[in-house]
Design an enzyme around this catalytic site. Structure first.
Site, PDB file in Angstrom:
ATOM      1  N   ASP A  35      34.948  30.216  54.661  1.00  0.00           N
ATOM      2  CA  ASP A  35      33.797  29.525  55.255  1.00  0.00           C
ATOM      3  C   ASP A  35      32.789  30.477  55.276  1.00  0.00           C
ATOM      4  OD1 ASP A  35      35.770  27.452  56.246  1.00  0.00           O
ATOM      5  OD2 ASP A  35      36.141  28.775  57.838  1.00  0.00           O
ATOM      6  N   HIS A  63      34.672  22.910  51.438  1.00  0.00           N
ATOM      7  CA  HIS A  63      33.350  23.598  50.930  1.00  0.00           C
ATOM      8  C   HIS A  63      32.020  22.649  51.255  1.00  0.00           C
ATOM      9  CE1 HIS A  63      35.338  26.233  47.618  1.00  0.00           C
ATOM     10  NE2 HIS A  63      35.772  26.576  48.619  1.00  0.00           N
TER      11      HIS A  63
HETATM   12  P1  GDP Z   1      32.828  27.437  52.329  1.00  0.00           P
HETATM   13  O1  GDP Z   1      34.136  27.090  52.263  1.00  0.00           O
HETATM   14  O2  GDP Z   1      32.807  29.082  51.940  1.00  0.00           O
HETATM   15  O3  GDP Z   1      31.833  26.672  51.307  1.00  0.00           O
HETATM   16  O4  GDP Z   1      32.097  27.473  53.688  1.00  0.00           O
HETATM   17  P2  GDP Z   1      32.119  26.249  54.633  1.00  0.00           P
HETATM   18  O5  GDP Z   1      31.534  25.001  53.905  1.00  0.00           O
HETATM   19  O6  GDP Z   1      33.275  25.862  55.185  1.00  0.00           O
HETATM   20  O7  GDP Z   1      31.073  26.589  55.818  1.00  0.00           O
HETATM   21  C1  GDP Z   1      29.839  26.900  55.548  1.00  0.00           C
HETATM   22  C2  GDP Z   1      28.722  26.221  56.410  1.00  0.00           C
HETATM   23  O8  GDP Z   1      27.648  26.770  56.685  1.00  0.00           O
HETATM   24  C3  GDP Z   1      28.479  24.859  55.937  1.00  0.00           C
HETATM   25  O9  GDP Z   1      28.278  23.784  56.983  1.00  0.00           O
HETATM   26  C4  GDP Z   1      27.254  24.951  55.107  1.00  0.00           C
HETATM   27  O10 GDP Z   1      26.526  23.771  55.286  1.00  0.00           O
HETATM   28  C5  GDP Z   1      26.772  26.020  56.242  1.00  0.00           C
HETATM   29  N1  GDP Z   1      25.626  26.994  55.578  1.00  0.00           N
HETATM   30  C6  GDP Z   1      25.784  27.612  54.287  1.00  0.00           C
HETATM   31  N2  GDP Z   1      25.040  28.427  54.182  1.00  0.00           N
HETATM   32  C7  GDP Z   1      23.959  28.270  55.141  1.00  0.00           C
HETATM   33  C8  GDP Z   1      23.213  29.147  55.662  1.00  0.00           C
HETATM   34  O11 GDP Z   1      22.443  30.049  55.082  1.00  0.00           O
HETATM   35  N3  GDP Z   1      22.720  28.780  56.669  1.00  0.00           N
HETATM   36  C9  GDP Z   1      23.193  27.831  57.617  1.00  0.00           C
HETATM   37  N4  GDP Z   1      22.486  27.608  59.057  1.00  0.00           N
HETATM   38  N5  GDP Z   1      24.276  27.074  57.323  1.00  0.00           N
HETATM   39  C10 GDP Z   1      24.516  27.366  55.982  1.00  0.00           C
END
Ligand code: GDP
Length: 426
Positions: free
Chosen positions: A13, A41
């Site tokens: 995440d 993701h």
């Molecule tokens: P992944 O599985 O590694 O792709 O991560 P997830 O999707 O589970 O969680 C990342 C969350 O953080 C998602 O809701 C993204 O839209 C959000 N996100 C990613 N980068 C940023 C950021 O720089 N700032 C904020 N506020 N949200 C972000």
């Protein structure tokens, strides 16, 4: 040939999907090489907001070919739902831009069922599975008791194989768990439905990737979850059941000789962890609720509240090391904007002694976090797009983390949207 892996450095995440969505523009092929529908993701772009579970995040790039490699847990049912979802929002998905390895094993309905039955049996000792069948799937794969997707092209052999597997699996369902057996009719109906749907996408992705490599195409490997969830190197047994490391990318993709020459590790500006298991720097109470709310820390697949804490430099340095990262993307820096002072876990105390080394899993329970406070910037930085415009305290935080992790931070993400990032300048 340019090869790069985008991997998680923490517990998952971290925002890998967001980074793949951003960087896939520069790559011809995007490959998911492990894991299944157990984690999401999140991608936010011109088509909308998506929680991708299996589809590579390069699916939104019209010029990219996307591959699901032999290492993934190929759940045709979930995959089909996902394909229909992105198509309904205007994204093209065809055998031209999505290729699924014929050597990927199929995640069958009984894998999901067994996952639920086992968590139920464990009750308060459960691992915190997302019940997507991932652990039963990978254990069957290593027992060579799964069906390869390519067997769909050999119906007679497939039927025989399914009969054998059914007989074996029903022993576990009925005798171990006292559950109802699965019938051949149900299984065949499921295969006829979902198998037919994914068949047009199946091919020998090894041959495809080899010719792409020979033609000088660039390859981007996309990992699921993070280093601390790796089956061999993570917080075992609270890991996932596959290898989340960049080192596994060539094996799980179909091109075992393609060593990624660049490994971009995605690190969150604070820590989150879903489910059970030791989480040394965990915050509790109001402080935790505030951070969870600020970061929207609820599971993309399950909606479960994520456990939260300050950035853990001990665990993250370990993640950087096992991933072999060449550079980092620090995400969600904007989330820390409300804090007057920002806590950072600099090292652990274990057996009364300070340590900067990540302990053996069985010792993690006894480790205590040692916290240092850094100055906060207390403003909204989500609209900032250049390094020099970031408040000084935010720049100091990034520089501090970079120095402690001993790996260059190149991207600093300040929002979920594709363009919400800053390039780190020194
Ligand atoms: P992944 O599985 O590694 O792709 O991560 P997830 O999707 O589970 O969680 C990342 C969350 O953080 C998602 O809701 C993204 O839209 C959000 N996100 C990613 N980068 C940023 C950021 O720089 N700032 C904020 N506020 N949200 C972000």
């Amino acid at each position: 040939m340019k090869t790069c892996a985008i991997v998680g450095v923490n517990w998952g995440d971290e925002g890998k999907g967001r980074m793949v969505d951003l960087l896939s523009e520069r790559y011809d092929v995007v490959i998911r090489y492990q894991g299944g529908g157990n984690a999401g993701h999140t991608v936010v772009n011109q088509y909308g907001k998506f929680a991708l579970h299996l589809l590579p995040a390069g699916i939104f790039r019209p010029t990219a070919v996307n591959v699901l490699g032999n290492g993934v847990a190929l759940d045709p049912e979930n995959l089909w739902t996902e394909i229909e979802d992105v198509r309904s929002k205007g994204v093209q998905v065809s055998p031209e831009n999505l290729k699924i390895s014929d050597r990927a094993s199929l995640l069958l309905p009984w894998h999901r069922e067994l996952d639920g039955l086992e968590e139920e049996r464990l009750r308060d000792r459960k691992y915190g599975s997302t019940k997507q069948g991932i652990a039963p799937f990978y254990s069957d794969k290593y027992q060579k008791k799964t069906v390869l997707a390519g067997e769909l092209f050999y119906p007679d052999r497939l039927r025989e194989h399914l009969e054998e597997l059914l007989e074996w699996k029903n022993l576990t369902l009925t005798r171990v768990y006292g559950a109802a057996p699965c019938s051949m009719e149900e299984l065949i109906a499921w295969i006829a439905d979902y198998g037919e749907k994914i068949k047009p996408f199946l091919c020998d992705t090894g041959t495809f990737l080899r010719s792409a490599a020979q033609a000088g195409k660039s390859l981007l490997f996309e990992a699921q979850l993070g280093a601390l969830r790796d089956l061999d190197y993570g917080i075992w047994p609270y890991t996932t059941s596959s290898n989340t490391l960049a080192a596994y990318a060539p094996v799980g993709s179909g091109l075992p000789t393609a060593k990624p020459d660049q490994v971009i590790g995605v690190v969150k500006a604070y820590s989150t962890c879903v489910g059970e298991g030791p989480f040394v720097c965990e915050m509790f109470g109001k402080e935790a609720t505030r951070l969870r709310e600020a970061g929207g820390e609820y599971g993309a697949k399950t909606g479960r509240p994520r456990r939260v804490g300050p950035i853990d430099l001990v665990a993250t340095r370990y993640g950087v090391r096992v991933q072999g990262t060449t550079e980092l993307a620090l995400t969600k820096l904007d989330v820390l904007g409300y804090m007057e002072q920002i806590p950072v876990c600099t090292h652990y105390e274990l057996g009364g002694k300070p340590t900067e080394e990540f302990p053996f899993p069985a010792a993690l329970d006894q480790a205590k976090p040692v916290i240092e406070m850094l100055e906060g910037w207390q403003c909204d930085i989500s609209g900032i797009r250049s390094w020099k415009d970031l408040p000084e305290a935010a720049r100091s935080y990034v520089d501090y983390v970079e120095e402690k992790l001993a790996c260059p931070i190149r991207y600093v993400s300040v929002g979920p949207d594709r363009d919400a990032y800053v390039i780190h300048q020194r």
